[in-house]
Write a protein that holds these residues in place. Structure first.
Motif, short mmCIF file in Angstrom:
data_model
loop_
_atom_site.label_atom_id
_atom_site.label_comp_id
_atom_site.label_asym_id
_atom_site.label_seq_id
_atom_site.Cartn_x
_atom_site.Cartn_y
_atom_site.Cartn_z
N LYS A 84 71.93 34.61 10.32
CA LYS A 84 73.19 35.18 9.85
C LYS A 84 73.05 36.57 9.22
O LYS A 84 73.79 36.93 8.32
CB LYS A 84 73.88 34.22 8.88
N ILE A 85 72.08 37.34 9.74
CA ILE A 85 71.98 38.75 9.36
C ILE A 85 73.07 39.49 10.15
O ILE A 85 73.30 39.17 11.32
CB ILE A 85 70.58 39.32 9.71
N LEU B 174 67.17 47.97 3.10
CA LEU B 174 67.92 49.18 2.77
C LEU B 174 69.32 49.15 3.39
O LEU B 174 70.30 49.55 2.75
CB LEU B 174 67.16 50.42 3.22
N MET B 175 69.41 48.69 4.61
CA MET B 175 70.73 48.61 5.26
C MET B 175 71.63 47.60 4.55
O MET B 175 72.81 47.88 4.31
CB MET B 175 70.57 48.24 6.73
N ILE B 176 71.09 46.45 4.21
CA ILE B 176 71.88 45.41 3.53
C ILE B 176 72.40 45.92 2.19
O ILE B 176 73.54 45.67 1.82
CB ILE B 176 71.03 44.12 3.34
N ASN B 177 71.56 46.63 1.47
CA ASN B 177 71.91 47.03 0.11
C ASN B 177 72.59 48.39 -0.02
O ASN B 177 73.08 48.71 -1.10
CB ASN B 177 70.66 46.99 -0.77
N ASN B 178 72.64 49.15 1.06
CA ASN B 178 73.20 50.50 0.93
C ASN B 178 74.37 50.80 1.85
O ASN B 178 74.98 51.84 1.72
CB ASN B 178 72.11 51.54 1.16
N TRP B 179 74.66 49.93 2.79
CA TRP B 179 75.78 50.18 3.69
C TRP B 179 76.75 49.02 3.65
O TRP B 179 76.35 47.86 3.52
CB TRP B 179 75.30 50.41 5.11
#
Length: 192
Positions: free
Chosen positions: A146-147, A185-190
């Protein structure tokens, strides 16, 4: 080829870490993998300090060792444990499990498909077919966990590129960690 496939088959034993982690807490898996990593590092130190220990180690594990490992190089298993330990220590549970599975299953399918059906050679005897298998398996793993699809496909692409290109850092460490950092980084910044 049979020896390399046998070696890759042993990778499946590494699935114990993500399976156990799915039923435990982070501190438990950190303890388990931490102890295993320390044991592996102790074995590596003994191989380095004692030629007779290295000889015994090679006699026992020879069928599973690559040429540089037979000469005393650090084993892929030790690198796997280091990579797994850092993943469970740094990333959240789902991401750590995904990254470790990228390494185990993505690398395994890249080898199996590449050795059996790889015709289009890319880099260092690796094939387009093996790389596509790695990407497909990694993407499937991330999506099943579930990413977000964009993050899943990006992480799978990064893992595949790391498996394909020799970076100078063992891919048992580089593949889960670099793909994990990118996805983290993608999960936490976008916002998706």
């Amino acid at each position: 080829m049979a020896q390399e496939l046998q070696r890759k088959g042993i990778h499946l034993i590494g699935l114990i870490v993500p399976i156990v982690y799915s039923f435990t807490e982070q501190r438990t898996i950190i303890g388990i993998v931490g102890i295993l990593t320390l044991i592996a590092l102790l074995i590596e130190l003994l191989k380095w300090l004692s030629p007779s220990f290295l000889d015994l180690f090679v006699r026992i594990f020879s069928p599973m060792l690559r040429p540089q490992e037979r000469k005393g190089g650090i084993t892929g298993a030790t690198y796997y444990l280091i990579g797994s330990f850092v993943c469970v220590f740094v990333f959240d549970k789902t991401l750590a499990i995904v990254c470790i599975c990228f390494l185990i299953l993505g690398d395994l399918f890249a080898a199996i498909i590449g050795k059996q059906w790889g015709r289009t050679k890319l880099i260092s005897q690796k094939s387009l077919e093996g790389s596509l298998a790695c990407f497909a398996v990694c993407a499937l793993i991330a999506l099943l966990m579930k990413i977000h699809p964009i993050i899943a496909l990006t992480g799978a692409a990064v893992a595949t590129l790391i498996e394909l290109f020799p970076l100078g850092l063992d891919d048992n460490v580089a593949m889960p960690l670099i793909s994990g950092v990118v996805m983290h980084l993608m999960i936490n910044n976008w916002q998706f």
